[in-house]
Design a protein around this motif. Structure first.
Motif, short mmCIF file in Angstrom:
data_model
loop_
_atom_site.label_atom_id
_atom_site.label_comp_id
_atom_site.label_asym_id
_atom_site.label_seq_id
_atom_site.Cartn_x
_atom_site.Cartn_y
_atom_site.Cartn_z
N ASP A 237 -3.85 37.24 -5.54
CA ASP A 237 -2.76 36.27 -5.69
C ASP A 237 -1.59 36.68 -4.80
O ASP A 237 -1.48 37.83 -4.40
N ASP A 238 -0.71 35.72 -4.51
CA ASP A 238 0.44 36.06 -3.68
C ASP A 238 1.52 36.78 -4.47
O ASP A 238 2.14 37.72 -3.98
N THR A 245 -0.95 34.57 -15.15
CA THR A 245 -2.00 33.97 -14.32
C THR A 245 -3.18 34.93 -14.21
O THR A 245 -4.35 34.54 -14.40
C1 R5P Z 1 1.64 30.40 -8.20
O1 R5P Z 1 1.91 29.47 -7.46
C2 R5P Z 1 1.50 31.77 -7.67
O2 R5P Z 1 0.50 31.81 -6.71
C3 R5P Z 1 1.21 32.80 -8.75
O3 R5P Z 1 -0.06 32.54 -9.30
C4 R5P Z 1 2.23 32.82 -9.84
O4 R5P Z 1 3.52 32.85 -9.33
C5 R5P Z 1 2.03 33.99 -10.76
O5 R5P Z 1 2.97 33.94 -11.76
P1 R5P Z 1 2.74 34.66 -13.15
O6 R5P Z 1 2.41 36.09 -12.87
O7 R5P Z 1 4.05 34.48 -13.86
O8 R5P Z 1 1.63 33.94 -13.85
#
Ligand code: R5P
Length: 318
Positions: A237-238, A245
């Motif tokens: 993931d970015d 997520t």
């Molecule tokens: C979403 O657009 C991004 O790619 C990440 O998946 C997201 O920002 C992750 O956020 P979190 O760790 O709060 O789920």
């Protein structure tokens, strides 16, 4: 401050980005453009007054340098932003003519529209603030959505929008991950990044379907769960922010029979307690690029950032 020849820009950082600034200066120093010169590094002092205001000091000690780079990620951005604006002003007051900001993580890129009446479009505000203070910007995998390109956000400033896919792929190769490893991106938007990592690392990749139901509520479904059975899975993931997520992805992959789940991300913004939640969710190792200083840092970005800086044509024009 260490003195260097005038050819290189001056590299400036803050206490929280001091190591990154030195790594970046060293990477720039070993690039062809620097022709073996050793760039100067200057770390700003930021004094917080009891009432919460801040005084920033960047003393160039009389050194005449027309170009400077400030290196600092904009995670937890609100306090850092004003310090950056003050630092840029202090540099100009000492004769610096061109300043590039190297912010491996760039905040406030998500809100590119007013979703409800009355909401500020923070992306647009950021563009105005940074364009007013800097002449160039280099960042890595910014969190863009409906506005797809960084040049569309910053129309009055030269930008370098870098991808950390190569750095993540290098890390995967170094760690000799099993060739049957399946990379999993959380949503359709991650396909470009995960596709590039998979291609460079020679691994398979799929994306899940993600539904965000709130700041800390994420639902993930896998399009073809059968392909996860008995395979090591690496989530890519970015950004990791709340970690929800990755937790939802890990739970879905393990439910589908994955042998193991690890995670690699560009920007790790999560606090320590989220690490415990990852372990509880069955995630093994979590690794990130070092754009945001974090215990999970494993992939150095300095060479990539130095390349991005070298590519800023206007900034580098003598
Ligand atoms: C979403 O657009 C991004 O790619 C990440 O998946 C997201 O920002 C992750 O956020 P979190 O760790 O709060 O789920």
């Amino acid at each position: 401050m260490t003195q260097g020849p005038a050819l290189s820009p001056l590299f400036c950082g803050f206490d929280d980005s001091a190591d990154q600034t030195r790594f970046l200066a060293a990477a720039w120093g070993s690039s062809a453009r620097a022709a073996g010169t050793l760039p100067s590094v200057c770390i700003a002092g930021a004094h917080r007054f009891p009432d919460g205001e801040v005084r920033v000091r960047l003393d160039l000690e009389g050194q005449k340098n027309k170009r400077a780079v400030i290196c600092r990620s904009l995670d937890r951005p609100d306090g850092k932003l004003i310090e950056l604006l003050f630092a840029a002003s202090a540099l100009r007051d000492q004769g610096v003519e061109k300043i590039a900001l190297v912010a491996p993580y760039l905040a406030y890129m998500r809100q590119d529209t007013a979703f409800r009446p009355g909401e500020a479009v923070s992306q647009k505000v950021m563009a105005g603030l940074l364009e007013g203070a800097f002449d160039g910007l280099v960042t890595v995998d910014p969190h863009l959505h409906r506005v797809a390109r960084l040049e569309e956000v910053f129309q009055r400033m030269e930008t370098g929008c870098l991808s950390a896919a190569g750095s993540l792929a290098d890390l995967l190769r170094k760690e000799n991950v099993s060739p049957d490893t399946l990379l999993l991106g959380p949503d359709a938007e991650s396909i470009h990044q995960i596709g590039a990592v998979a291609k460079a690392a020679g691994l398979g990749a799929v994306t899940a379907i993600k539904e965000r139901r709130g700041d800390r509520q994420v639902a993930i479904s896998l399009p073809d769960p059968g392909q996860f059975r008995d395979r090591p899975v690496i989530l890519v993931d970015d950004v990791i922010s709340t970690g929800q997520t990755l937790i939802a992805c890990a739970e879905a992959a393990l439910k589908a029979g994955a042998k193991s789940v690890d995670a690699y991300a560009v920007h790790a913004l999560y606090p320590a307690q989220v690490g415990k939640a990852f372990t509880k969710a069955g995630i093994g190792r979590v690794k990130s690029c070092d754009g945001v200083p974090h215990p999970s840092n494993a992939a150095p970005l300095a060479p990539l950032l130095a390349e991005g800086l070298t590519a800023l044509a206007e900034f580098n024009r003598p």
